[in-house]
Scaffold this motif. Structure first.
Motif, PDB file in Angstrom:
ATOM      1  N   PRO A   1     -66.146 -32.572 -37.998  1.00 48.55           N
ATOM      2  CA  PRO A   1     -65.784 -31.202 -38.377  1.00 48.55           C
ATOM      3  C   PRO A   1     -64.705 -31.182 -39.451  1.00 48.55           C
ATOM      4  N   ALA A   2     -64.937 -30.415 -40.505  1.00 52.06           N
ATOM      5  CA  ALA A   2     -64.005 -30.373 -41.633  1.00 52.06           C
ATOM      6  C   ALA A   2     -62.711 -29.673 -41.248  1.00 52.06           C
TER       7      ALA A   2
ATOM      8  N   THR B   1     -60.602 -28.349 -48.359  1.00 54.19           N
ATOM      9  CA  THR B   1     -61.468 -28.857 -47.304  1.00 54.19           C
ATOM     10  C   THR B   1     -61.439 -30.384 -47.298  1.00 54.19           C
ATOM     11  N   THR B   2     -61.451 -30.976 -46.101  1.00 61.81           N
ATOM     12  CA  THR B   2     -61.531 -32.423 -46.011  1.00 61.81           C
ATOM     13  C   THR B   2     -62.969 -32.875 -46.213  1.00 61.81           C
ATOM     14  N   GLU B   3     -63.112 -34.117 -46.671  1.00 60.08           N
ATOM     15  CA  GLU B   3     -64.432 -34.698 -46.868  1.00 60.08           C
ATOM     16  C   GLU B   3     -64.432 -36.128 -46.334  1.00 60.08           C
TER      17      GLU B   3
ATOM     18  N   LYS C   1     -56.117 -43.425 -47.072  1.00 57.97           N
ATOM     19  CA  LYS C   1     -57.001 -44.575 -46.871  1.00 57.97           C
ATOM     20  C   LYS C   1     -57.970 -44.364 -45.714  1.00 57.97           C
ATOM     21  N   LYS C   2     -57.689 -43.380 -44.877  1.00 58.60           N
ATOM     22  CA  LYS C   2     -58.560 -43.070 -43.752  1.00 58.60           C
ATOM     23  C   LYS C   2     -58.727 -41.559 -43.672  1.00 58.60           C
ATOM     24  N   TYR C   3     -59.339 -41.078 -42.571  1.00 63.33           N
ATOM     25  CA  TYR C   3     -59.649 -39.656 -42.435  1.00 63.33           C
ATOM     26  C   TYR C   3     -58.422 -38.781 -42.618  1.00 63.33           C
ATOM     27  N   ASN C   4     -58.628 -37.639 -43.270  1.00 63.19           N
ATOM     28  CA  ASN C   4     -57.600 -36.609 -43.339  1.00 63.19           C
ATOM     29  C   ASN C   4     -57.678 -35.747 -42.084  1.00 63.19           C
ATOM     30  N   ARG C   5     -56.543 -35.524 -41.464  1.00 66.74           N
ATOM     31  CA  ARG C   5     -56.498 -34.782 -40.203  1.00 66.74           C
ATOM     32  C   ARG C   5     -55.903 -33.389 -40.335  1.00 66.74           C
TER      33      ARG C   5
END
Length: 331
Positions: A149-150, A163-165, A188-192
């Protein structure tokens, strides 16, 4: 001084939102609407009194957000009733937004933009923006390789949406034109988590790479990399009402909990680490006097304890109140 914010205690999660006018509202299947009174320094007292009750609907509550003027409260009711808009003053339903297709029936976040005229909502696999007056979708960006989920954020005064991608970048969109203006690339990893500063000039992001990053909202240039959460995942960022301080919240009990950052200097001021819990909600209350932290306790992973909402007094530099589960001070 009485200032409003909204609380939601649902099971073991504590969710809430804040706004600058109106009354304080608490929302849950079991919790009435409340009004809050905060004593002036040097006293550290918060008193909660019943105000009213909303006609609660079925399903879980996945999102809770006020419009910029505080006149509208949007509540995502999970898989049953879509997202419902309430008038804050009268508590009447002013409208609602239906759920999209069947495979997209999970709310993630919601954010008002264009001075409250539009509402962006992220679901399991896409983001949509509604024009509230026209009651129609006006924008749905194409997200690149989205698998979770974005996360979204909006500059409430303008028409910009972040928006995160999946490729660890964040897209910045002009909703009016439908164009992607730029991308924030560095994590370097998912944006939270994402947040715009009150003046719209800065963007803060939080990532699974343990960092918080500051960006120029006009040029999309990275301004600072903030490290202060140890090896933990950073899940939330919130600017203070004046924009000079940034809060970040960690998703691990061992990552220093909540950290205060000096935005101009890019340095850590101090931290407050609620023990045996993860930060699930973070907000400023009473014009920046209080920091409000929603935590999920992790003492027993098999039978998690009810969520708590904890209040930190910035003037006195100490914790001043804890609301535990749907009972203490709320029933």
């Amino acid at each position: 001084m009485s200032r409003p914010f909204a609380l939601l205690l649902a099971g073991r999660l504590a969710r809430f939102a804040t706004h600058a006018r109106g009354v304080m509202v608490a929302v849950s299947l079991l919790v009435p609407l409340l009004e809050c009174q905060a004593a002036a320094p040097p006293h550290c007292t918060l008193a909660f009194t019943p105000y009213a009750k909303l006609p609660m609907r079925g399903g879980s509550h996945e999102t809770l957000v006020f419009s910029p003027d505080g006149r509208t409260l949007a509540i995502g009711h999970g898989k049953d009733d879509g997202l419902v808009l309430y008038e804050t003053a009268s508590l009447r339903v002013r409208g609602g937004l239906p759920l999209p297709r069947k495979d997209d029936r999970t709310f993630s976040q919601a954010a008002f933009l264009n001075r409250g005229r539009w509402l962006a909502v992220s679901f399991a696999s896409r983001v949509v923006v509604w024009d509230l007056a026209a009651s129609k979708v006006i924008f749905s960006p194409v997200l690149h390789n989205i698998r979770v989920p974005a996360r979204i954020a909006a500059d409430s005064r303008s028409k910009l949406l972040a928006t995160t991608e999946h490729d660890h970048a964040i897209g910045i969109w002009d909703v009016a034109s439908g164009k992607e203006l730029g991308r924030l690339e560095g994590h370097k990893k998912y944006n939270r988590g994402i947040a715009f500063s009150p003046d719209g000039k800065r963007i803060a992001t939080a990532g699974s790479d343990t960092t918080v990053r500051l960006w120029d909202a006009a040029t999309f240039r990275q301004l600072a990399v903030l490290r202060g959460h140890g090896d933990g995942v950073v899940g939330l960022v919130r600017f203070s009402p004046c924009g000079r301080t940034l809060l970040s919240g960690g998703l691990s009990p061992s990552d220093y909990g909540v950290v205060w950052w000096d935005v101009a200097k890019g340095v850590k001021r101090h931290n407050w680490g609620p023990q045996d819990s993860t930060v699930q909600g973070l907000a400023w209350g009473c014009a920046g006097r209080f920091v409000i932290v929603g935590v999920e306790l992790t003492e027993d992973p098999i039978r998690p304890l009810p969520g708590r909402i904890r209040f930190w007094d910035n003037a006195l530099q100490r914790e001043c109140k804890t609301l535990e589960g749907p009972s203490e001070g709320l029933s």
